[in-house]
Design a protein around this motif. Structure first.
Motif, PDB file in Angstrom:
ATOM      1  N   ILE A   1     -48.395 -27.127 -26.970  1.00  0.00           N
ATOM      2  CA  ILE A   1     -47.480 -27.531 -28.029  1.00  0.00           C
ATOM      3  C   ILE A   1     -47.787 -28.976 -28.378  1.00  0.00           C
ATOM      4  O   ILE A   1     -47.643 -29.867 -27.544  1.00  0.00           O
ATOM      5  CB  ILE A   1     -45.998 -27.384 -27.620  1.00  0.00           C
ATOM      6  N   LEU A   2     -48.255 -29.189 -29.607  1.00  0.00           N
ATOM      7  CA  LEU A   2     -48.603 -30.526 -30.078  1.00  0.00           C
ATOM      8  C   LEU A   2     -47.536 -30.995 -31.056  1.00  0.00           C
ATOM      9  O   LEU A   2     -47.281 -30.323 -32.063  1.00  0.00           O
ATOM     10  CB  LEU A   2     -49.960 -30.517 -30.781  1.00  0.00           C
ATOM     11  N   TYR A   3     -46.937 -32.124 -30.750  1.00  0.00           N
ATOM     12  CA  TYR A   3     -45.902 -32.650 -31.634  1.00  0.00           C
ATOM     13  C   TYR A   3     -46.528 -33.476 -32.737  1.00  0.00           C
ATOM     14  O   TYR A   3     -47.252 -34.441 -32.485  1.00  0.00           O
ATOM     15  CB  TYR A   3     -44.864 -33.446 -30.834  1.00  0.00           C
ATOM     16  N   THR A   4     -46.275 -33.049 -33.972  1.00  0.00           N
ATOM     17  CA  THR A   4     -46.830 -33.725 -35.139  1.00  0.00           C
ATOM     18  C   THR A   4     -45.834 -34.767 -35.620  1.00  0.00           C
ATOM     19  O   THR A   4     -44.638 -34.493 -35.726  1.00  0.00           O
ATOM     20  CB  THR A   4     -47.120 -32.723 -36.266  1.00  0.00           C
TER      21      THR A   4
ATOM     22  N   VAL B   1     -49.046 -26.518 -21.982  1.00  0.00           N
ATOM     23  CA  VAL B   1     -49.224 -27.969 -21.938  1.00  0.00           C
ATOM     24  C   VAL B   1     -48.539 -28.612 -23.140  1.00  0.00           C
ATOM     25  O   VAL B   1     -48.739 -28.183 -24.276  1.00  0.00           O
ATOM     26  CB  VAL B   1     -50.725 -28.351 -21.946  1.00  0.00           C
ATOM     27  N   VAL B   2     -47.757 -29.655 -22.865  1.00  0.00           N
ATOM     28  CA  VAL B   2     -47.125 -30.433 -23.936  1.00  0.00           C
ATOM     29  C   VAL B   2     -47.594 -31.879 -23.772  1.00  0.00           C
ATOM     30  O   VAL B   2     -46.978 -32.666 -23.063  1.00  0.00           O
ATOM     31  CB  VAL B   2     -45.588 -30.353 -23.879  1.00  0.00           C
ATOM     32  N   PRO B   3     -48.722 -32.240 -24.407  1.00  0.00           N
ATOM     33  CA  PRO B   3     -49.254 -33.594 -24.233  1.00  0.00           C
ATOM     34  C   PRO B   3     -48.426 -34.602 -25.040  1.00  0.00           C
ATOM     35  O   PRO B   3     -48.024 -34.336 -26.171  1.00  0.00           O
ATOM     36  CB  PRO B   3     -50.676 -33.502 -24.798  1.00  0.00           C
ATOM     37  N   MET B   4     -48.186 -35.763 -24.445  1.00  0.00           N
ATOM     38  CA  MET B   4     -47.434 -36.818 -25.123  1.00  0.00           C
ATOM     39  C   MET B   4     -48.254 -38.101 -25.152  1.00  0.00           C
ATOM     40  O   MET B   4     -49.000 -38.397 -24.210  1.00  0.00           O
ATOM     41  CB  MET B   4     -46.110 -37.086 -24.411  1.00  0.00           C
TER      42      MET B   4
END
Length: 497
Positions: free
Chosen positions: A156-159, A79-82
């Motif tokens: 994957i969490l984008y910081t 999961v790549v949450p946006m």
């Protein structure tokens, strides 16, 4: 099997008829959520998704979020949450960086996602709210859950960061299963009778682990609020009998100053959890007095799944402290040379344990810089007392050095929040020809309150050392905030006087 989606399967077996997630008049039982997520997993597999493939999602806090989230996981995807407010350029960056083949979008935000997907050659799958019913009646939902290992990526969490491009923190199934279990069992001590407040963005680590995953693991009910508004939050708390409130400091401040609706009853509220940033002690005590519930502060980052430390409910609490490391996690404070500092001294928080990320996706150099000698370096400064309680002082990058003296903005902000006219405050450093940096405060006043810069300055001057009080005081209608409600100091601009 370690797949995080198993927490949903287990709760569906144990209490299928109980409401799992609610949004106003819409409710999904555990059986329905389980079936719908299995249907969505089949949709993804029909599109050729394989275990390990990244699937991005852009959705607000609605019941469809957990359907898509657990559907991706049970199909073996990552999961790549946006943030649904991202524009096409920002979405394209995430899709390209993580190599997502599919991006799932809620209709309200689909235009930007579709433009980005077309640019990078990914498929945009738009999911209508009515899709839940379609998924429930799907002929061939995915049977079971795809087996994954502890070290396989789940998320994957984008910081955001303050410099450079965002980095994707890669969290494993083992990271998230462990952090969720600890949050549910030892921190919130949640059970099937609990109703958790779902006002934190679910695309963020705090909302995902501590609200969504914890609620599902405990077999509790999560009541959603797509956009935080203090009056709506109070209505939801009263209407649904919220027992566990989760929020960031600005939420607590807003609720503290909001007018209570007629007949307001929050008697079921037993505990409140604060994270994301340091909560001013004055706000913490004010909330407890008004709502008769204990506020427990914790600490964590996207890279730590996120919970790293907490004021445990079965131990003494210290207001203003982020508590102690949670089970399976070690923390210590180190100086610039990497040596551990003693009680009362300021050092950088470093963490190791089963909650620490696998690394930054496809960024080996950034990973090596952040994780050194097995310890994740947070960039946060803190003190630890003789009892082992940690107290965050500030971010390393927020430290102000005035005339050779260290000024920690949080210490000054605590005093500002004690002023009766102050609703929000942020302290930053600005360049100064003589002192190197000068201390500046940006203040938002409470509705109907009045105060001058001279009054604010004098108030703080009486309560801190002479080199700490803000010589510059400016006012703003409100302070800039990120998607979780955290005050964004990097967006505050103060002109040096």
């Amino acid at each position: 099997m370690t797949n995080l989606a198993v927490i949903l399967v287990n709760s569906a077996v144990a209490r299928g008829h109980q409401v799992a997630v609610r949004h106003d008049d819409t409710a999904l039982t555990y059986a329905e959520l389980d079936d719908a997520s299995a249907g969505f997993a089949a949709v993804l597999q029909d599109r050729g998704m394989r275990p390990g493939d990244r699937v991005a999602m852009s959705m607000p806090n609605v019941p469809l979020f957990p359907v898509v989230y657990y559907g991706i996981l049970r199909a073996g995807g990552v999961v790549v949450p946006m943030n649904p407010l991202l524009k096409a350029r920002e979405v394209a960056y995430v899709l390209r960086d993580c190599g997502a083949r599919v991006a799932v979008a809620f209709p309200l935000f689909a235009e930007e996602v579709a433009r980005a997907a077309a640019e990078v050659g990914a498929e945009c799958l738009v999911t209508e709210p009515s899709a839940i019913q379609d998924l429930l009646t799907a002929a061939e939902p995915l049977s079971g859950v795809v087996d994954r290992e502890d070290g396989d990526p789940a998320l994957i969490l984008y910081t955001s960061g303050t410099t450079g491009t965002p980095k994707g923190a890669e969290l494993t199934h083992g990271n998230l299963v462990s952090n969720t279990a600890t949050a549910a069992e030892t921190l919130l001590q949640a059970g099937p009778d609990d109703v958790l407040f779902g006002g934190l963005p679910l695309f963020h680590a705090f909302g995902q682990t501590c609200a969504l995953n914890t609620s599902v693991a405990a077999g509790a009910t999560l009541t959603l609020l797509p956009r935080f508004d203090p009056q709506r939050a109070l209505e939801v708390m009263c209407r649904d009998g919220v027992t566990v409130f989760l929020g960031v400091p600005t939420m607590y401040s807003a609720l503290l100053h909001a007018e209570l609706p007629d007949g307001f009853d929050a008697s079921r509220l037993r505990v409140a959890v604060s994270g994301g940033a340091a909560i001013p002690v004055e706000v913490l005590h004010g909330f407890e007095r008004r709502f008769d519930a204990t506020v427990l502060e914790g600490y964590g980052l996207s890279e730590t799944s996120p919970v790293a430390s907490f004021n445990h409910p079965d131990r003494p609490r210290k207001a203003g402290s982020i508590g102690m490391p949670i089970r399976g996690v070690e923390m210590k404070l180190v100086a610039g040379d990497g040596c551990e500092v003693g009680p009362g001294e300021v050092g950088e928080i470093v963490i190791r344990g089963e909650n620490v990320m696998k690394g930054y996706f496809n960024r080996p150099e950034a990973t090596a810089e952040a994780v050194r000698g097995g310890w994740f370096h947070t960039g946060d400064l803190a003190r630890v007392d003789e009892d082992g309680f940690y107290f965050v002082v500030d971010r390393k990058k927020d430290l102000i050095i005035r005339g050779g003296y260290n000024v920690y903005p949080r210490e000054v902000e605590e005093v500002l929040y004690e002023h009766p006219a102050v609703a929000e405050a942020a302290v930053v450093g600005v360049p100064h020809a003589v002192h190197g940096e000068e201390v500046a405060a940006v203040v938002a006043l409470r509705e109907g309150a009045d105060a001058t810069a001279e009054e604010i300055r004098a108030y703080v001057k009486e309560r801190v050392a002479a080199y700490k009080y803000p010589r510059i005081v400016t006012f703003a209608a409100e302070l800039p905030k990120g998607p979780t409600g955290k005050i964004l100091k990097r967006e505050i601009v103060v002109t040096p006087s």
